[in-house]
Design an enzyme around this catalytic site. Sequence first.
Site, mmCIF file in Angstrom:
data_model
loop_
_atom_site.group_PDB
_atom_site.id
_atom_site.type_symbol
_atom_site.label_atom_id
_atom_site.label_comp_id
_atom_site.label_asym_id
_atom_site.label_seq_id
_atom_site.Cartn_x
_atom_site.Cartn_y
_atom_site.Cartn_z
ATOM 1 N N ARG A 59 7.405 2.976 -16.704
ATOM 2 C CA ARG A 59 6.322 3.511 -15.866
ATOM 3 C C ARG A 59 5.794 2.393 -14.973
ATOM 4 O O ARG A 59 5.509 2.597 -13.798
ATOM 5 C CB ARG A 59 5.188 4.110 -16.714
ATOM 6 C CG ARG A 59 3.941 4.407 -15.889
ATOM 7 C CD ARG A 59 2.936 5.378 -16.525
ATOM 8 N NE ARG A 59 2.765 5.216 -17.947
ATOM 9 C CZ ARG A 59 2.170 4.162 -18.543
ATOM 10 N NH1 ARG A 59 1.668 3.178 -17.825
ATOM 11 N NH2 ARG A 59 2.072 4.105 -19.854
ATOM 12 N N TYR A 112 0.430 19.662 6.669
ATOM 13 C CA TYR A 112 1.138 20.279 5.562
ATOM 14 C C TYR A 112 0.142 21.041 4.687
ATOM 15 O O TYR A 112 -0.915 20.498 4.335
ATOM 16 C CB TYR A 112 1.852 19.182 4.763
ATOM 17 C CG TYR A 112 2.533 19.685 3.535
ATOM 18 C CD1 TYR A 112 3.625 20.550 3.631
ATOM 19 C CD2 TYR A 112 2.097 19.325 2.274
ATOM 20 C CE1 TYR A 112 4.251 21.033 2.498
ATOM 21 C CE2 TYR A 112 2.727 19.793 1.128
ATOM 22 C CZ TYR A 112 3.801 20.648 1.251
ATOM 23 O OH TYR A 112 4.414 21.114 0.126
ATOM 24 N N ASP A 184 0.842 10.366 7.700
ATOM 25 C CA ASP A 184 1.946 11.046 7.017
ATOM 26 C C ASP A 184 3.118 11.032 7.989
ATOM 27 O O ASP A 184 3.103 11.721 9.009
ATOM 28 C CB ASP A 184 1.526 12.472 6.652
ATOM 29 C CG ASP A 184 2.596 13.221 5.852
ATOM 30 O OD1 ASP A 184 3.790 12.874 5.997
ATOM 31 O OD2 ASP A 184 2.238 14.149 5.116
ATOM 32 N N LYS A 209 12.106 15.050 1.998
ATOM 33 C CA LYS A 209 12.525 15.572 3.289
ATOM 34 C C LYS A 209 13.582 14.651 3.906
ATOM 35 O O LYS A 209 14.652 14.513 3.349
ATOM 36 C CB LYS A 209 11.284 15.754 4.179
ATOM 37 C CG LYS A 209 10.093 16.404 3.448
ATOM 38 C CD LYS A 209 10.325 17.842 3.041
ATOM 39 C CE LYS A 209 9.261 18.420 2.107
ATOM 40 N NZ LYS A 209 7.874 18.287 2.525
HETATM 41 C C1 LIG Z 1 6.559 18.349 1.925
HETATM 42 C C2 LIG Z 1 5.486 17.577 2.564
HETATM 43 C C3 LIG Z 1 4.499 16.927 1.795
HETATM 44 C C4 LIG Z 1 4.438 17.052 0.281
HETATM 45 O O1 LIG Z 1 5.525 16.452 -0.343
HETATM 46 P P1 LIG Z 1 6.184 16.971 -1.729
HETATM 47 O O2 LIG Z 1 7.327 16.055 -1.912
HETATM 48 O O3 LIG Z 1 6.569 18.399 -1.532
HETATM 49 O O4 LIG Z 1 5.128 16.833 -2.773
HETATM 50 C C5 LIG Z 1 3.555 16.168 2.454
HETATM 51 N N1 LIG Z 1 3.553 16.060 3.802
HETATM 52 C C6 LIG Z 1 4.469 16.686 4.571
HETATM 53 C C7 LIG Z 1 4.407 16.534 6.049
HETATM 54 C C8 LIG Z 1 5.458 17.468 3.983
HETATM 55 O O5 LIG Z 1 6.348 18.096 4.757
#
Ligand SMILES: *Cc1c(COP(=O)(O)O)cnc(C)c1O
Length: 389
Positions: A59, A112, A184, A209
Amino acid sequence: MTDQQNHQQHASQNFETLAIHAGQEADALTGAVVTPIYQVSTYKQDGVGGLRGGYEYSRSANPTRTALEENLAALEGGRRGLAFASGLAAEDCLLRTVLVPGDHVVIPNDAYGGTFRMFAKVMERWGVQWSVADTSDPASVRAELRPNTKVVWVETPSNPLLGITDITAVAEIAHAGGARLVVDNTFASPYLQQPLALGADVVVHSTTKYMGGHSDVVGGALVTSDAALGEELVYHQNAMGAVAGPFDAWLVMRGTKTLAVRMDRHSANAERVAEMLTAHKKVAQVYYPGLPDHPGHEIAAKQMRSFGGMVSFRVAGGEEAAVEVCNRAKLFTLGESLGGVESLIEHPGRMTHASAAGSALEVPSDLVRLSVGIESVDDLLADLAQALA
Ligand SMILES: *Cc1c(COP(=O)(O)O)cnc(C)c1O
């Protein structure tokens, strides 16, 4: 190597090289060229406290995760990278590291859905205040700043409307107000956009992604160039525990090696798709920052290498017509998520952004979102043409 030495070495190499090599020395024991999956929880100590390479318990740190974390830091041009079990786990760790009850956060009016839900349904219960700004307009961000604002949150390009925020301008406003700027960077990836160099304090990723890139792993990341904040984040990552497992870290690393070539193709294909949709009579509006009439086009051209693989559009004929287009697509797979090599189509209002219904972040009901993959663009255009026919 120390963080400082890593940082200096990385500054002299180009992105494509770092993607393949940063954090990925050949295995010291075997010479394995690819960092092994250290599927292990604990480590033998040479006498009490005699740790080999600092590893004690997975961890706290695991060699596969360390390799990914160094890779992420290098790709974003930061000092410290951290890998988590999901993008939302990364967001949660960040927010609970930098906020206390009574603090205020400015969030974007296009983000998101899960990020919005994190503020509205989770953080608010713990006494964190939030308000919404149109971050594509820096004056709107300035107007939302309060004496207790600690974080300005930006998503650019945003999900799902592909809005563009001027990172440099908003960083100046946030810093003047005593707040940190969080970006982000999931939609752009560090290959297309480097928010830390533009003044952001922390970059957030859903590595699920583009970083992973193959729709086979859920993960998240934070990167910062602030060494002290990096230490605090590492402390909280261990104290809260939502770390990326070794196999998941390995999958994301496998993805980042090809990020540059994938993003080039995603962008090239998406540009063609956006042009085709713009000319289509059944399409009412196309959202793609690469289109010259997109309101954020000039800023995107300035702060991004190319415009990425995400395209949204409104279907003439309303919600039912938009749902029909999603249902009729064949090569574009109907599904949530984005950023994989395969193309995806979805209806944000009923799928990814259902949790924003009735809020300032509600999305148009006739909206369709595409994650344009790296298949033959001619096949993609043909599929969209038949879905819209
Ligand atoms: C998918 C996404 C998230 C969240 O991520 P997870 O891996 O699904 O928890 C945050 N920001 C954006 C822009 C996303 O597309």
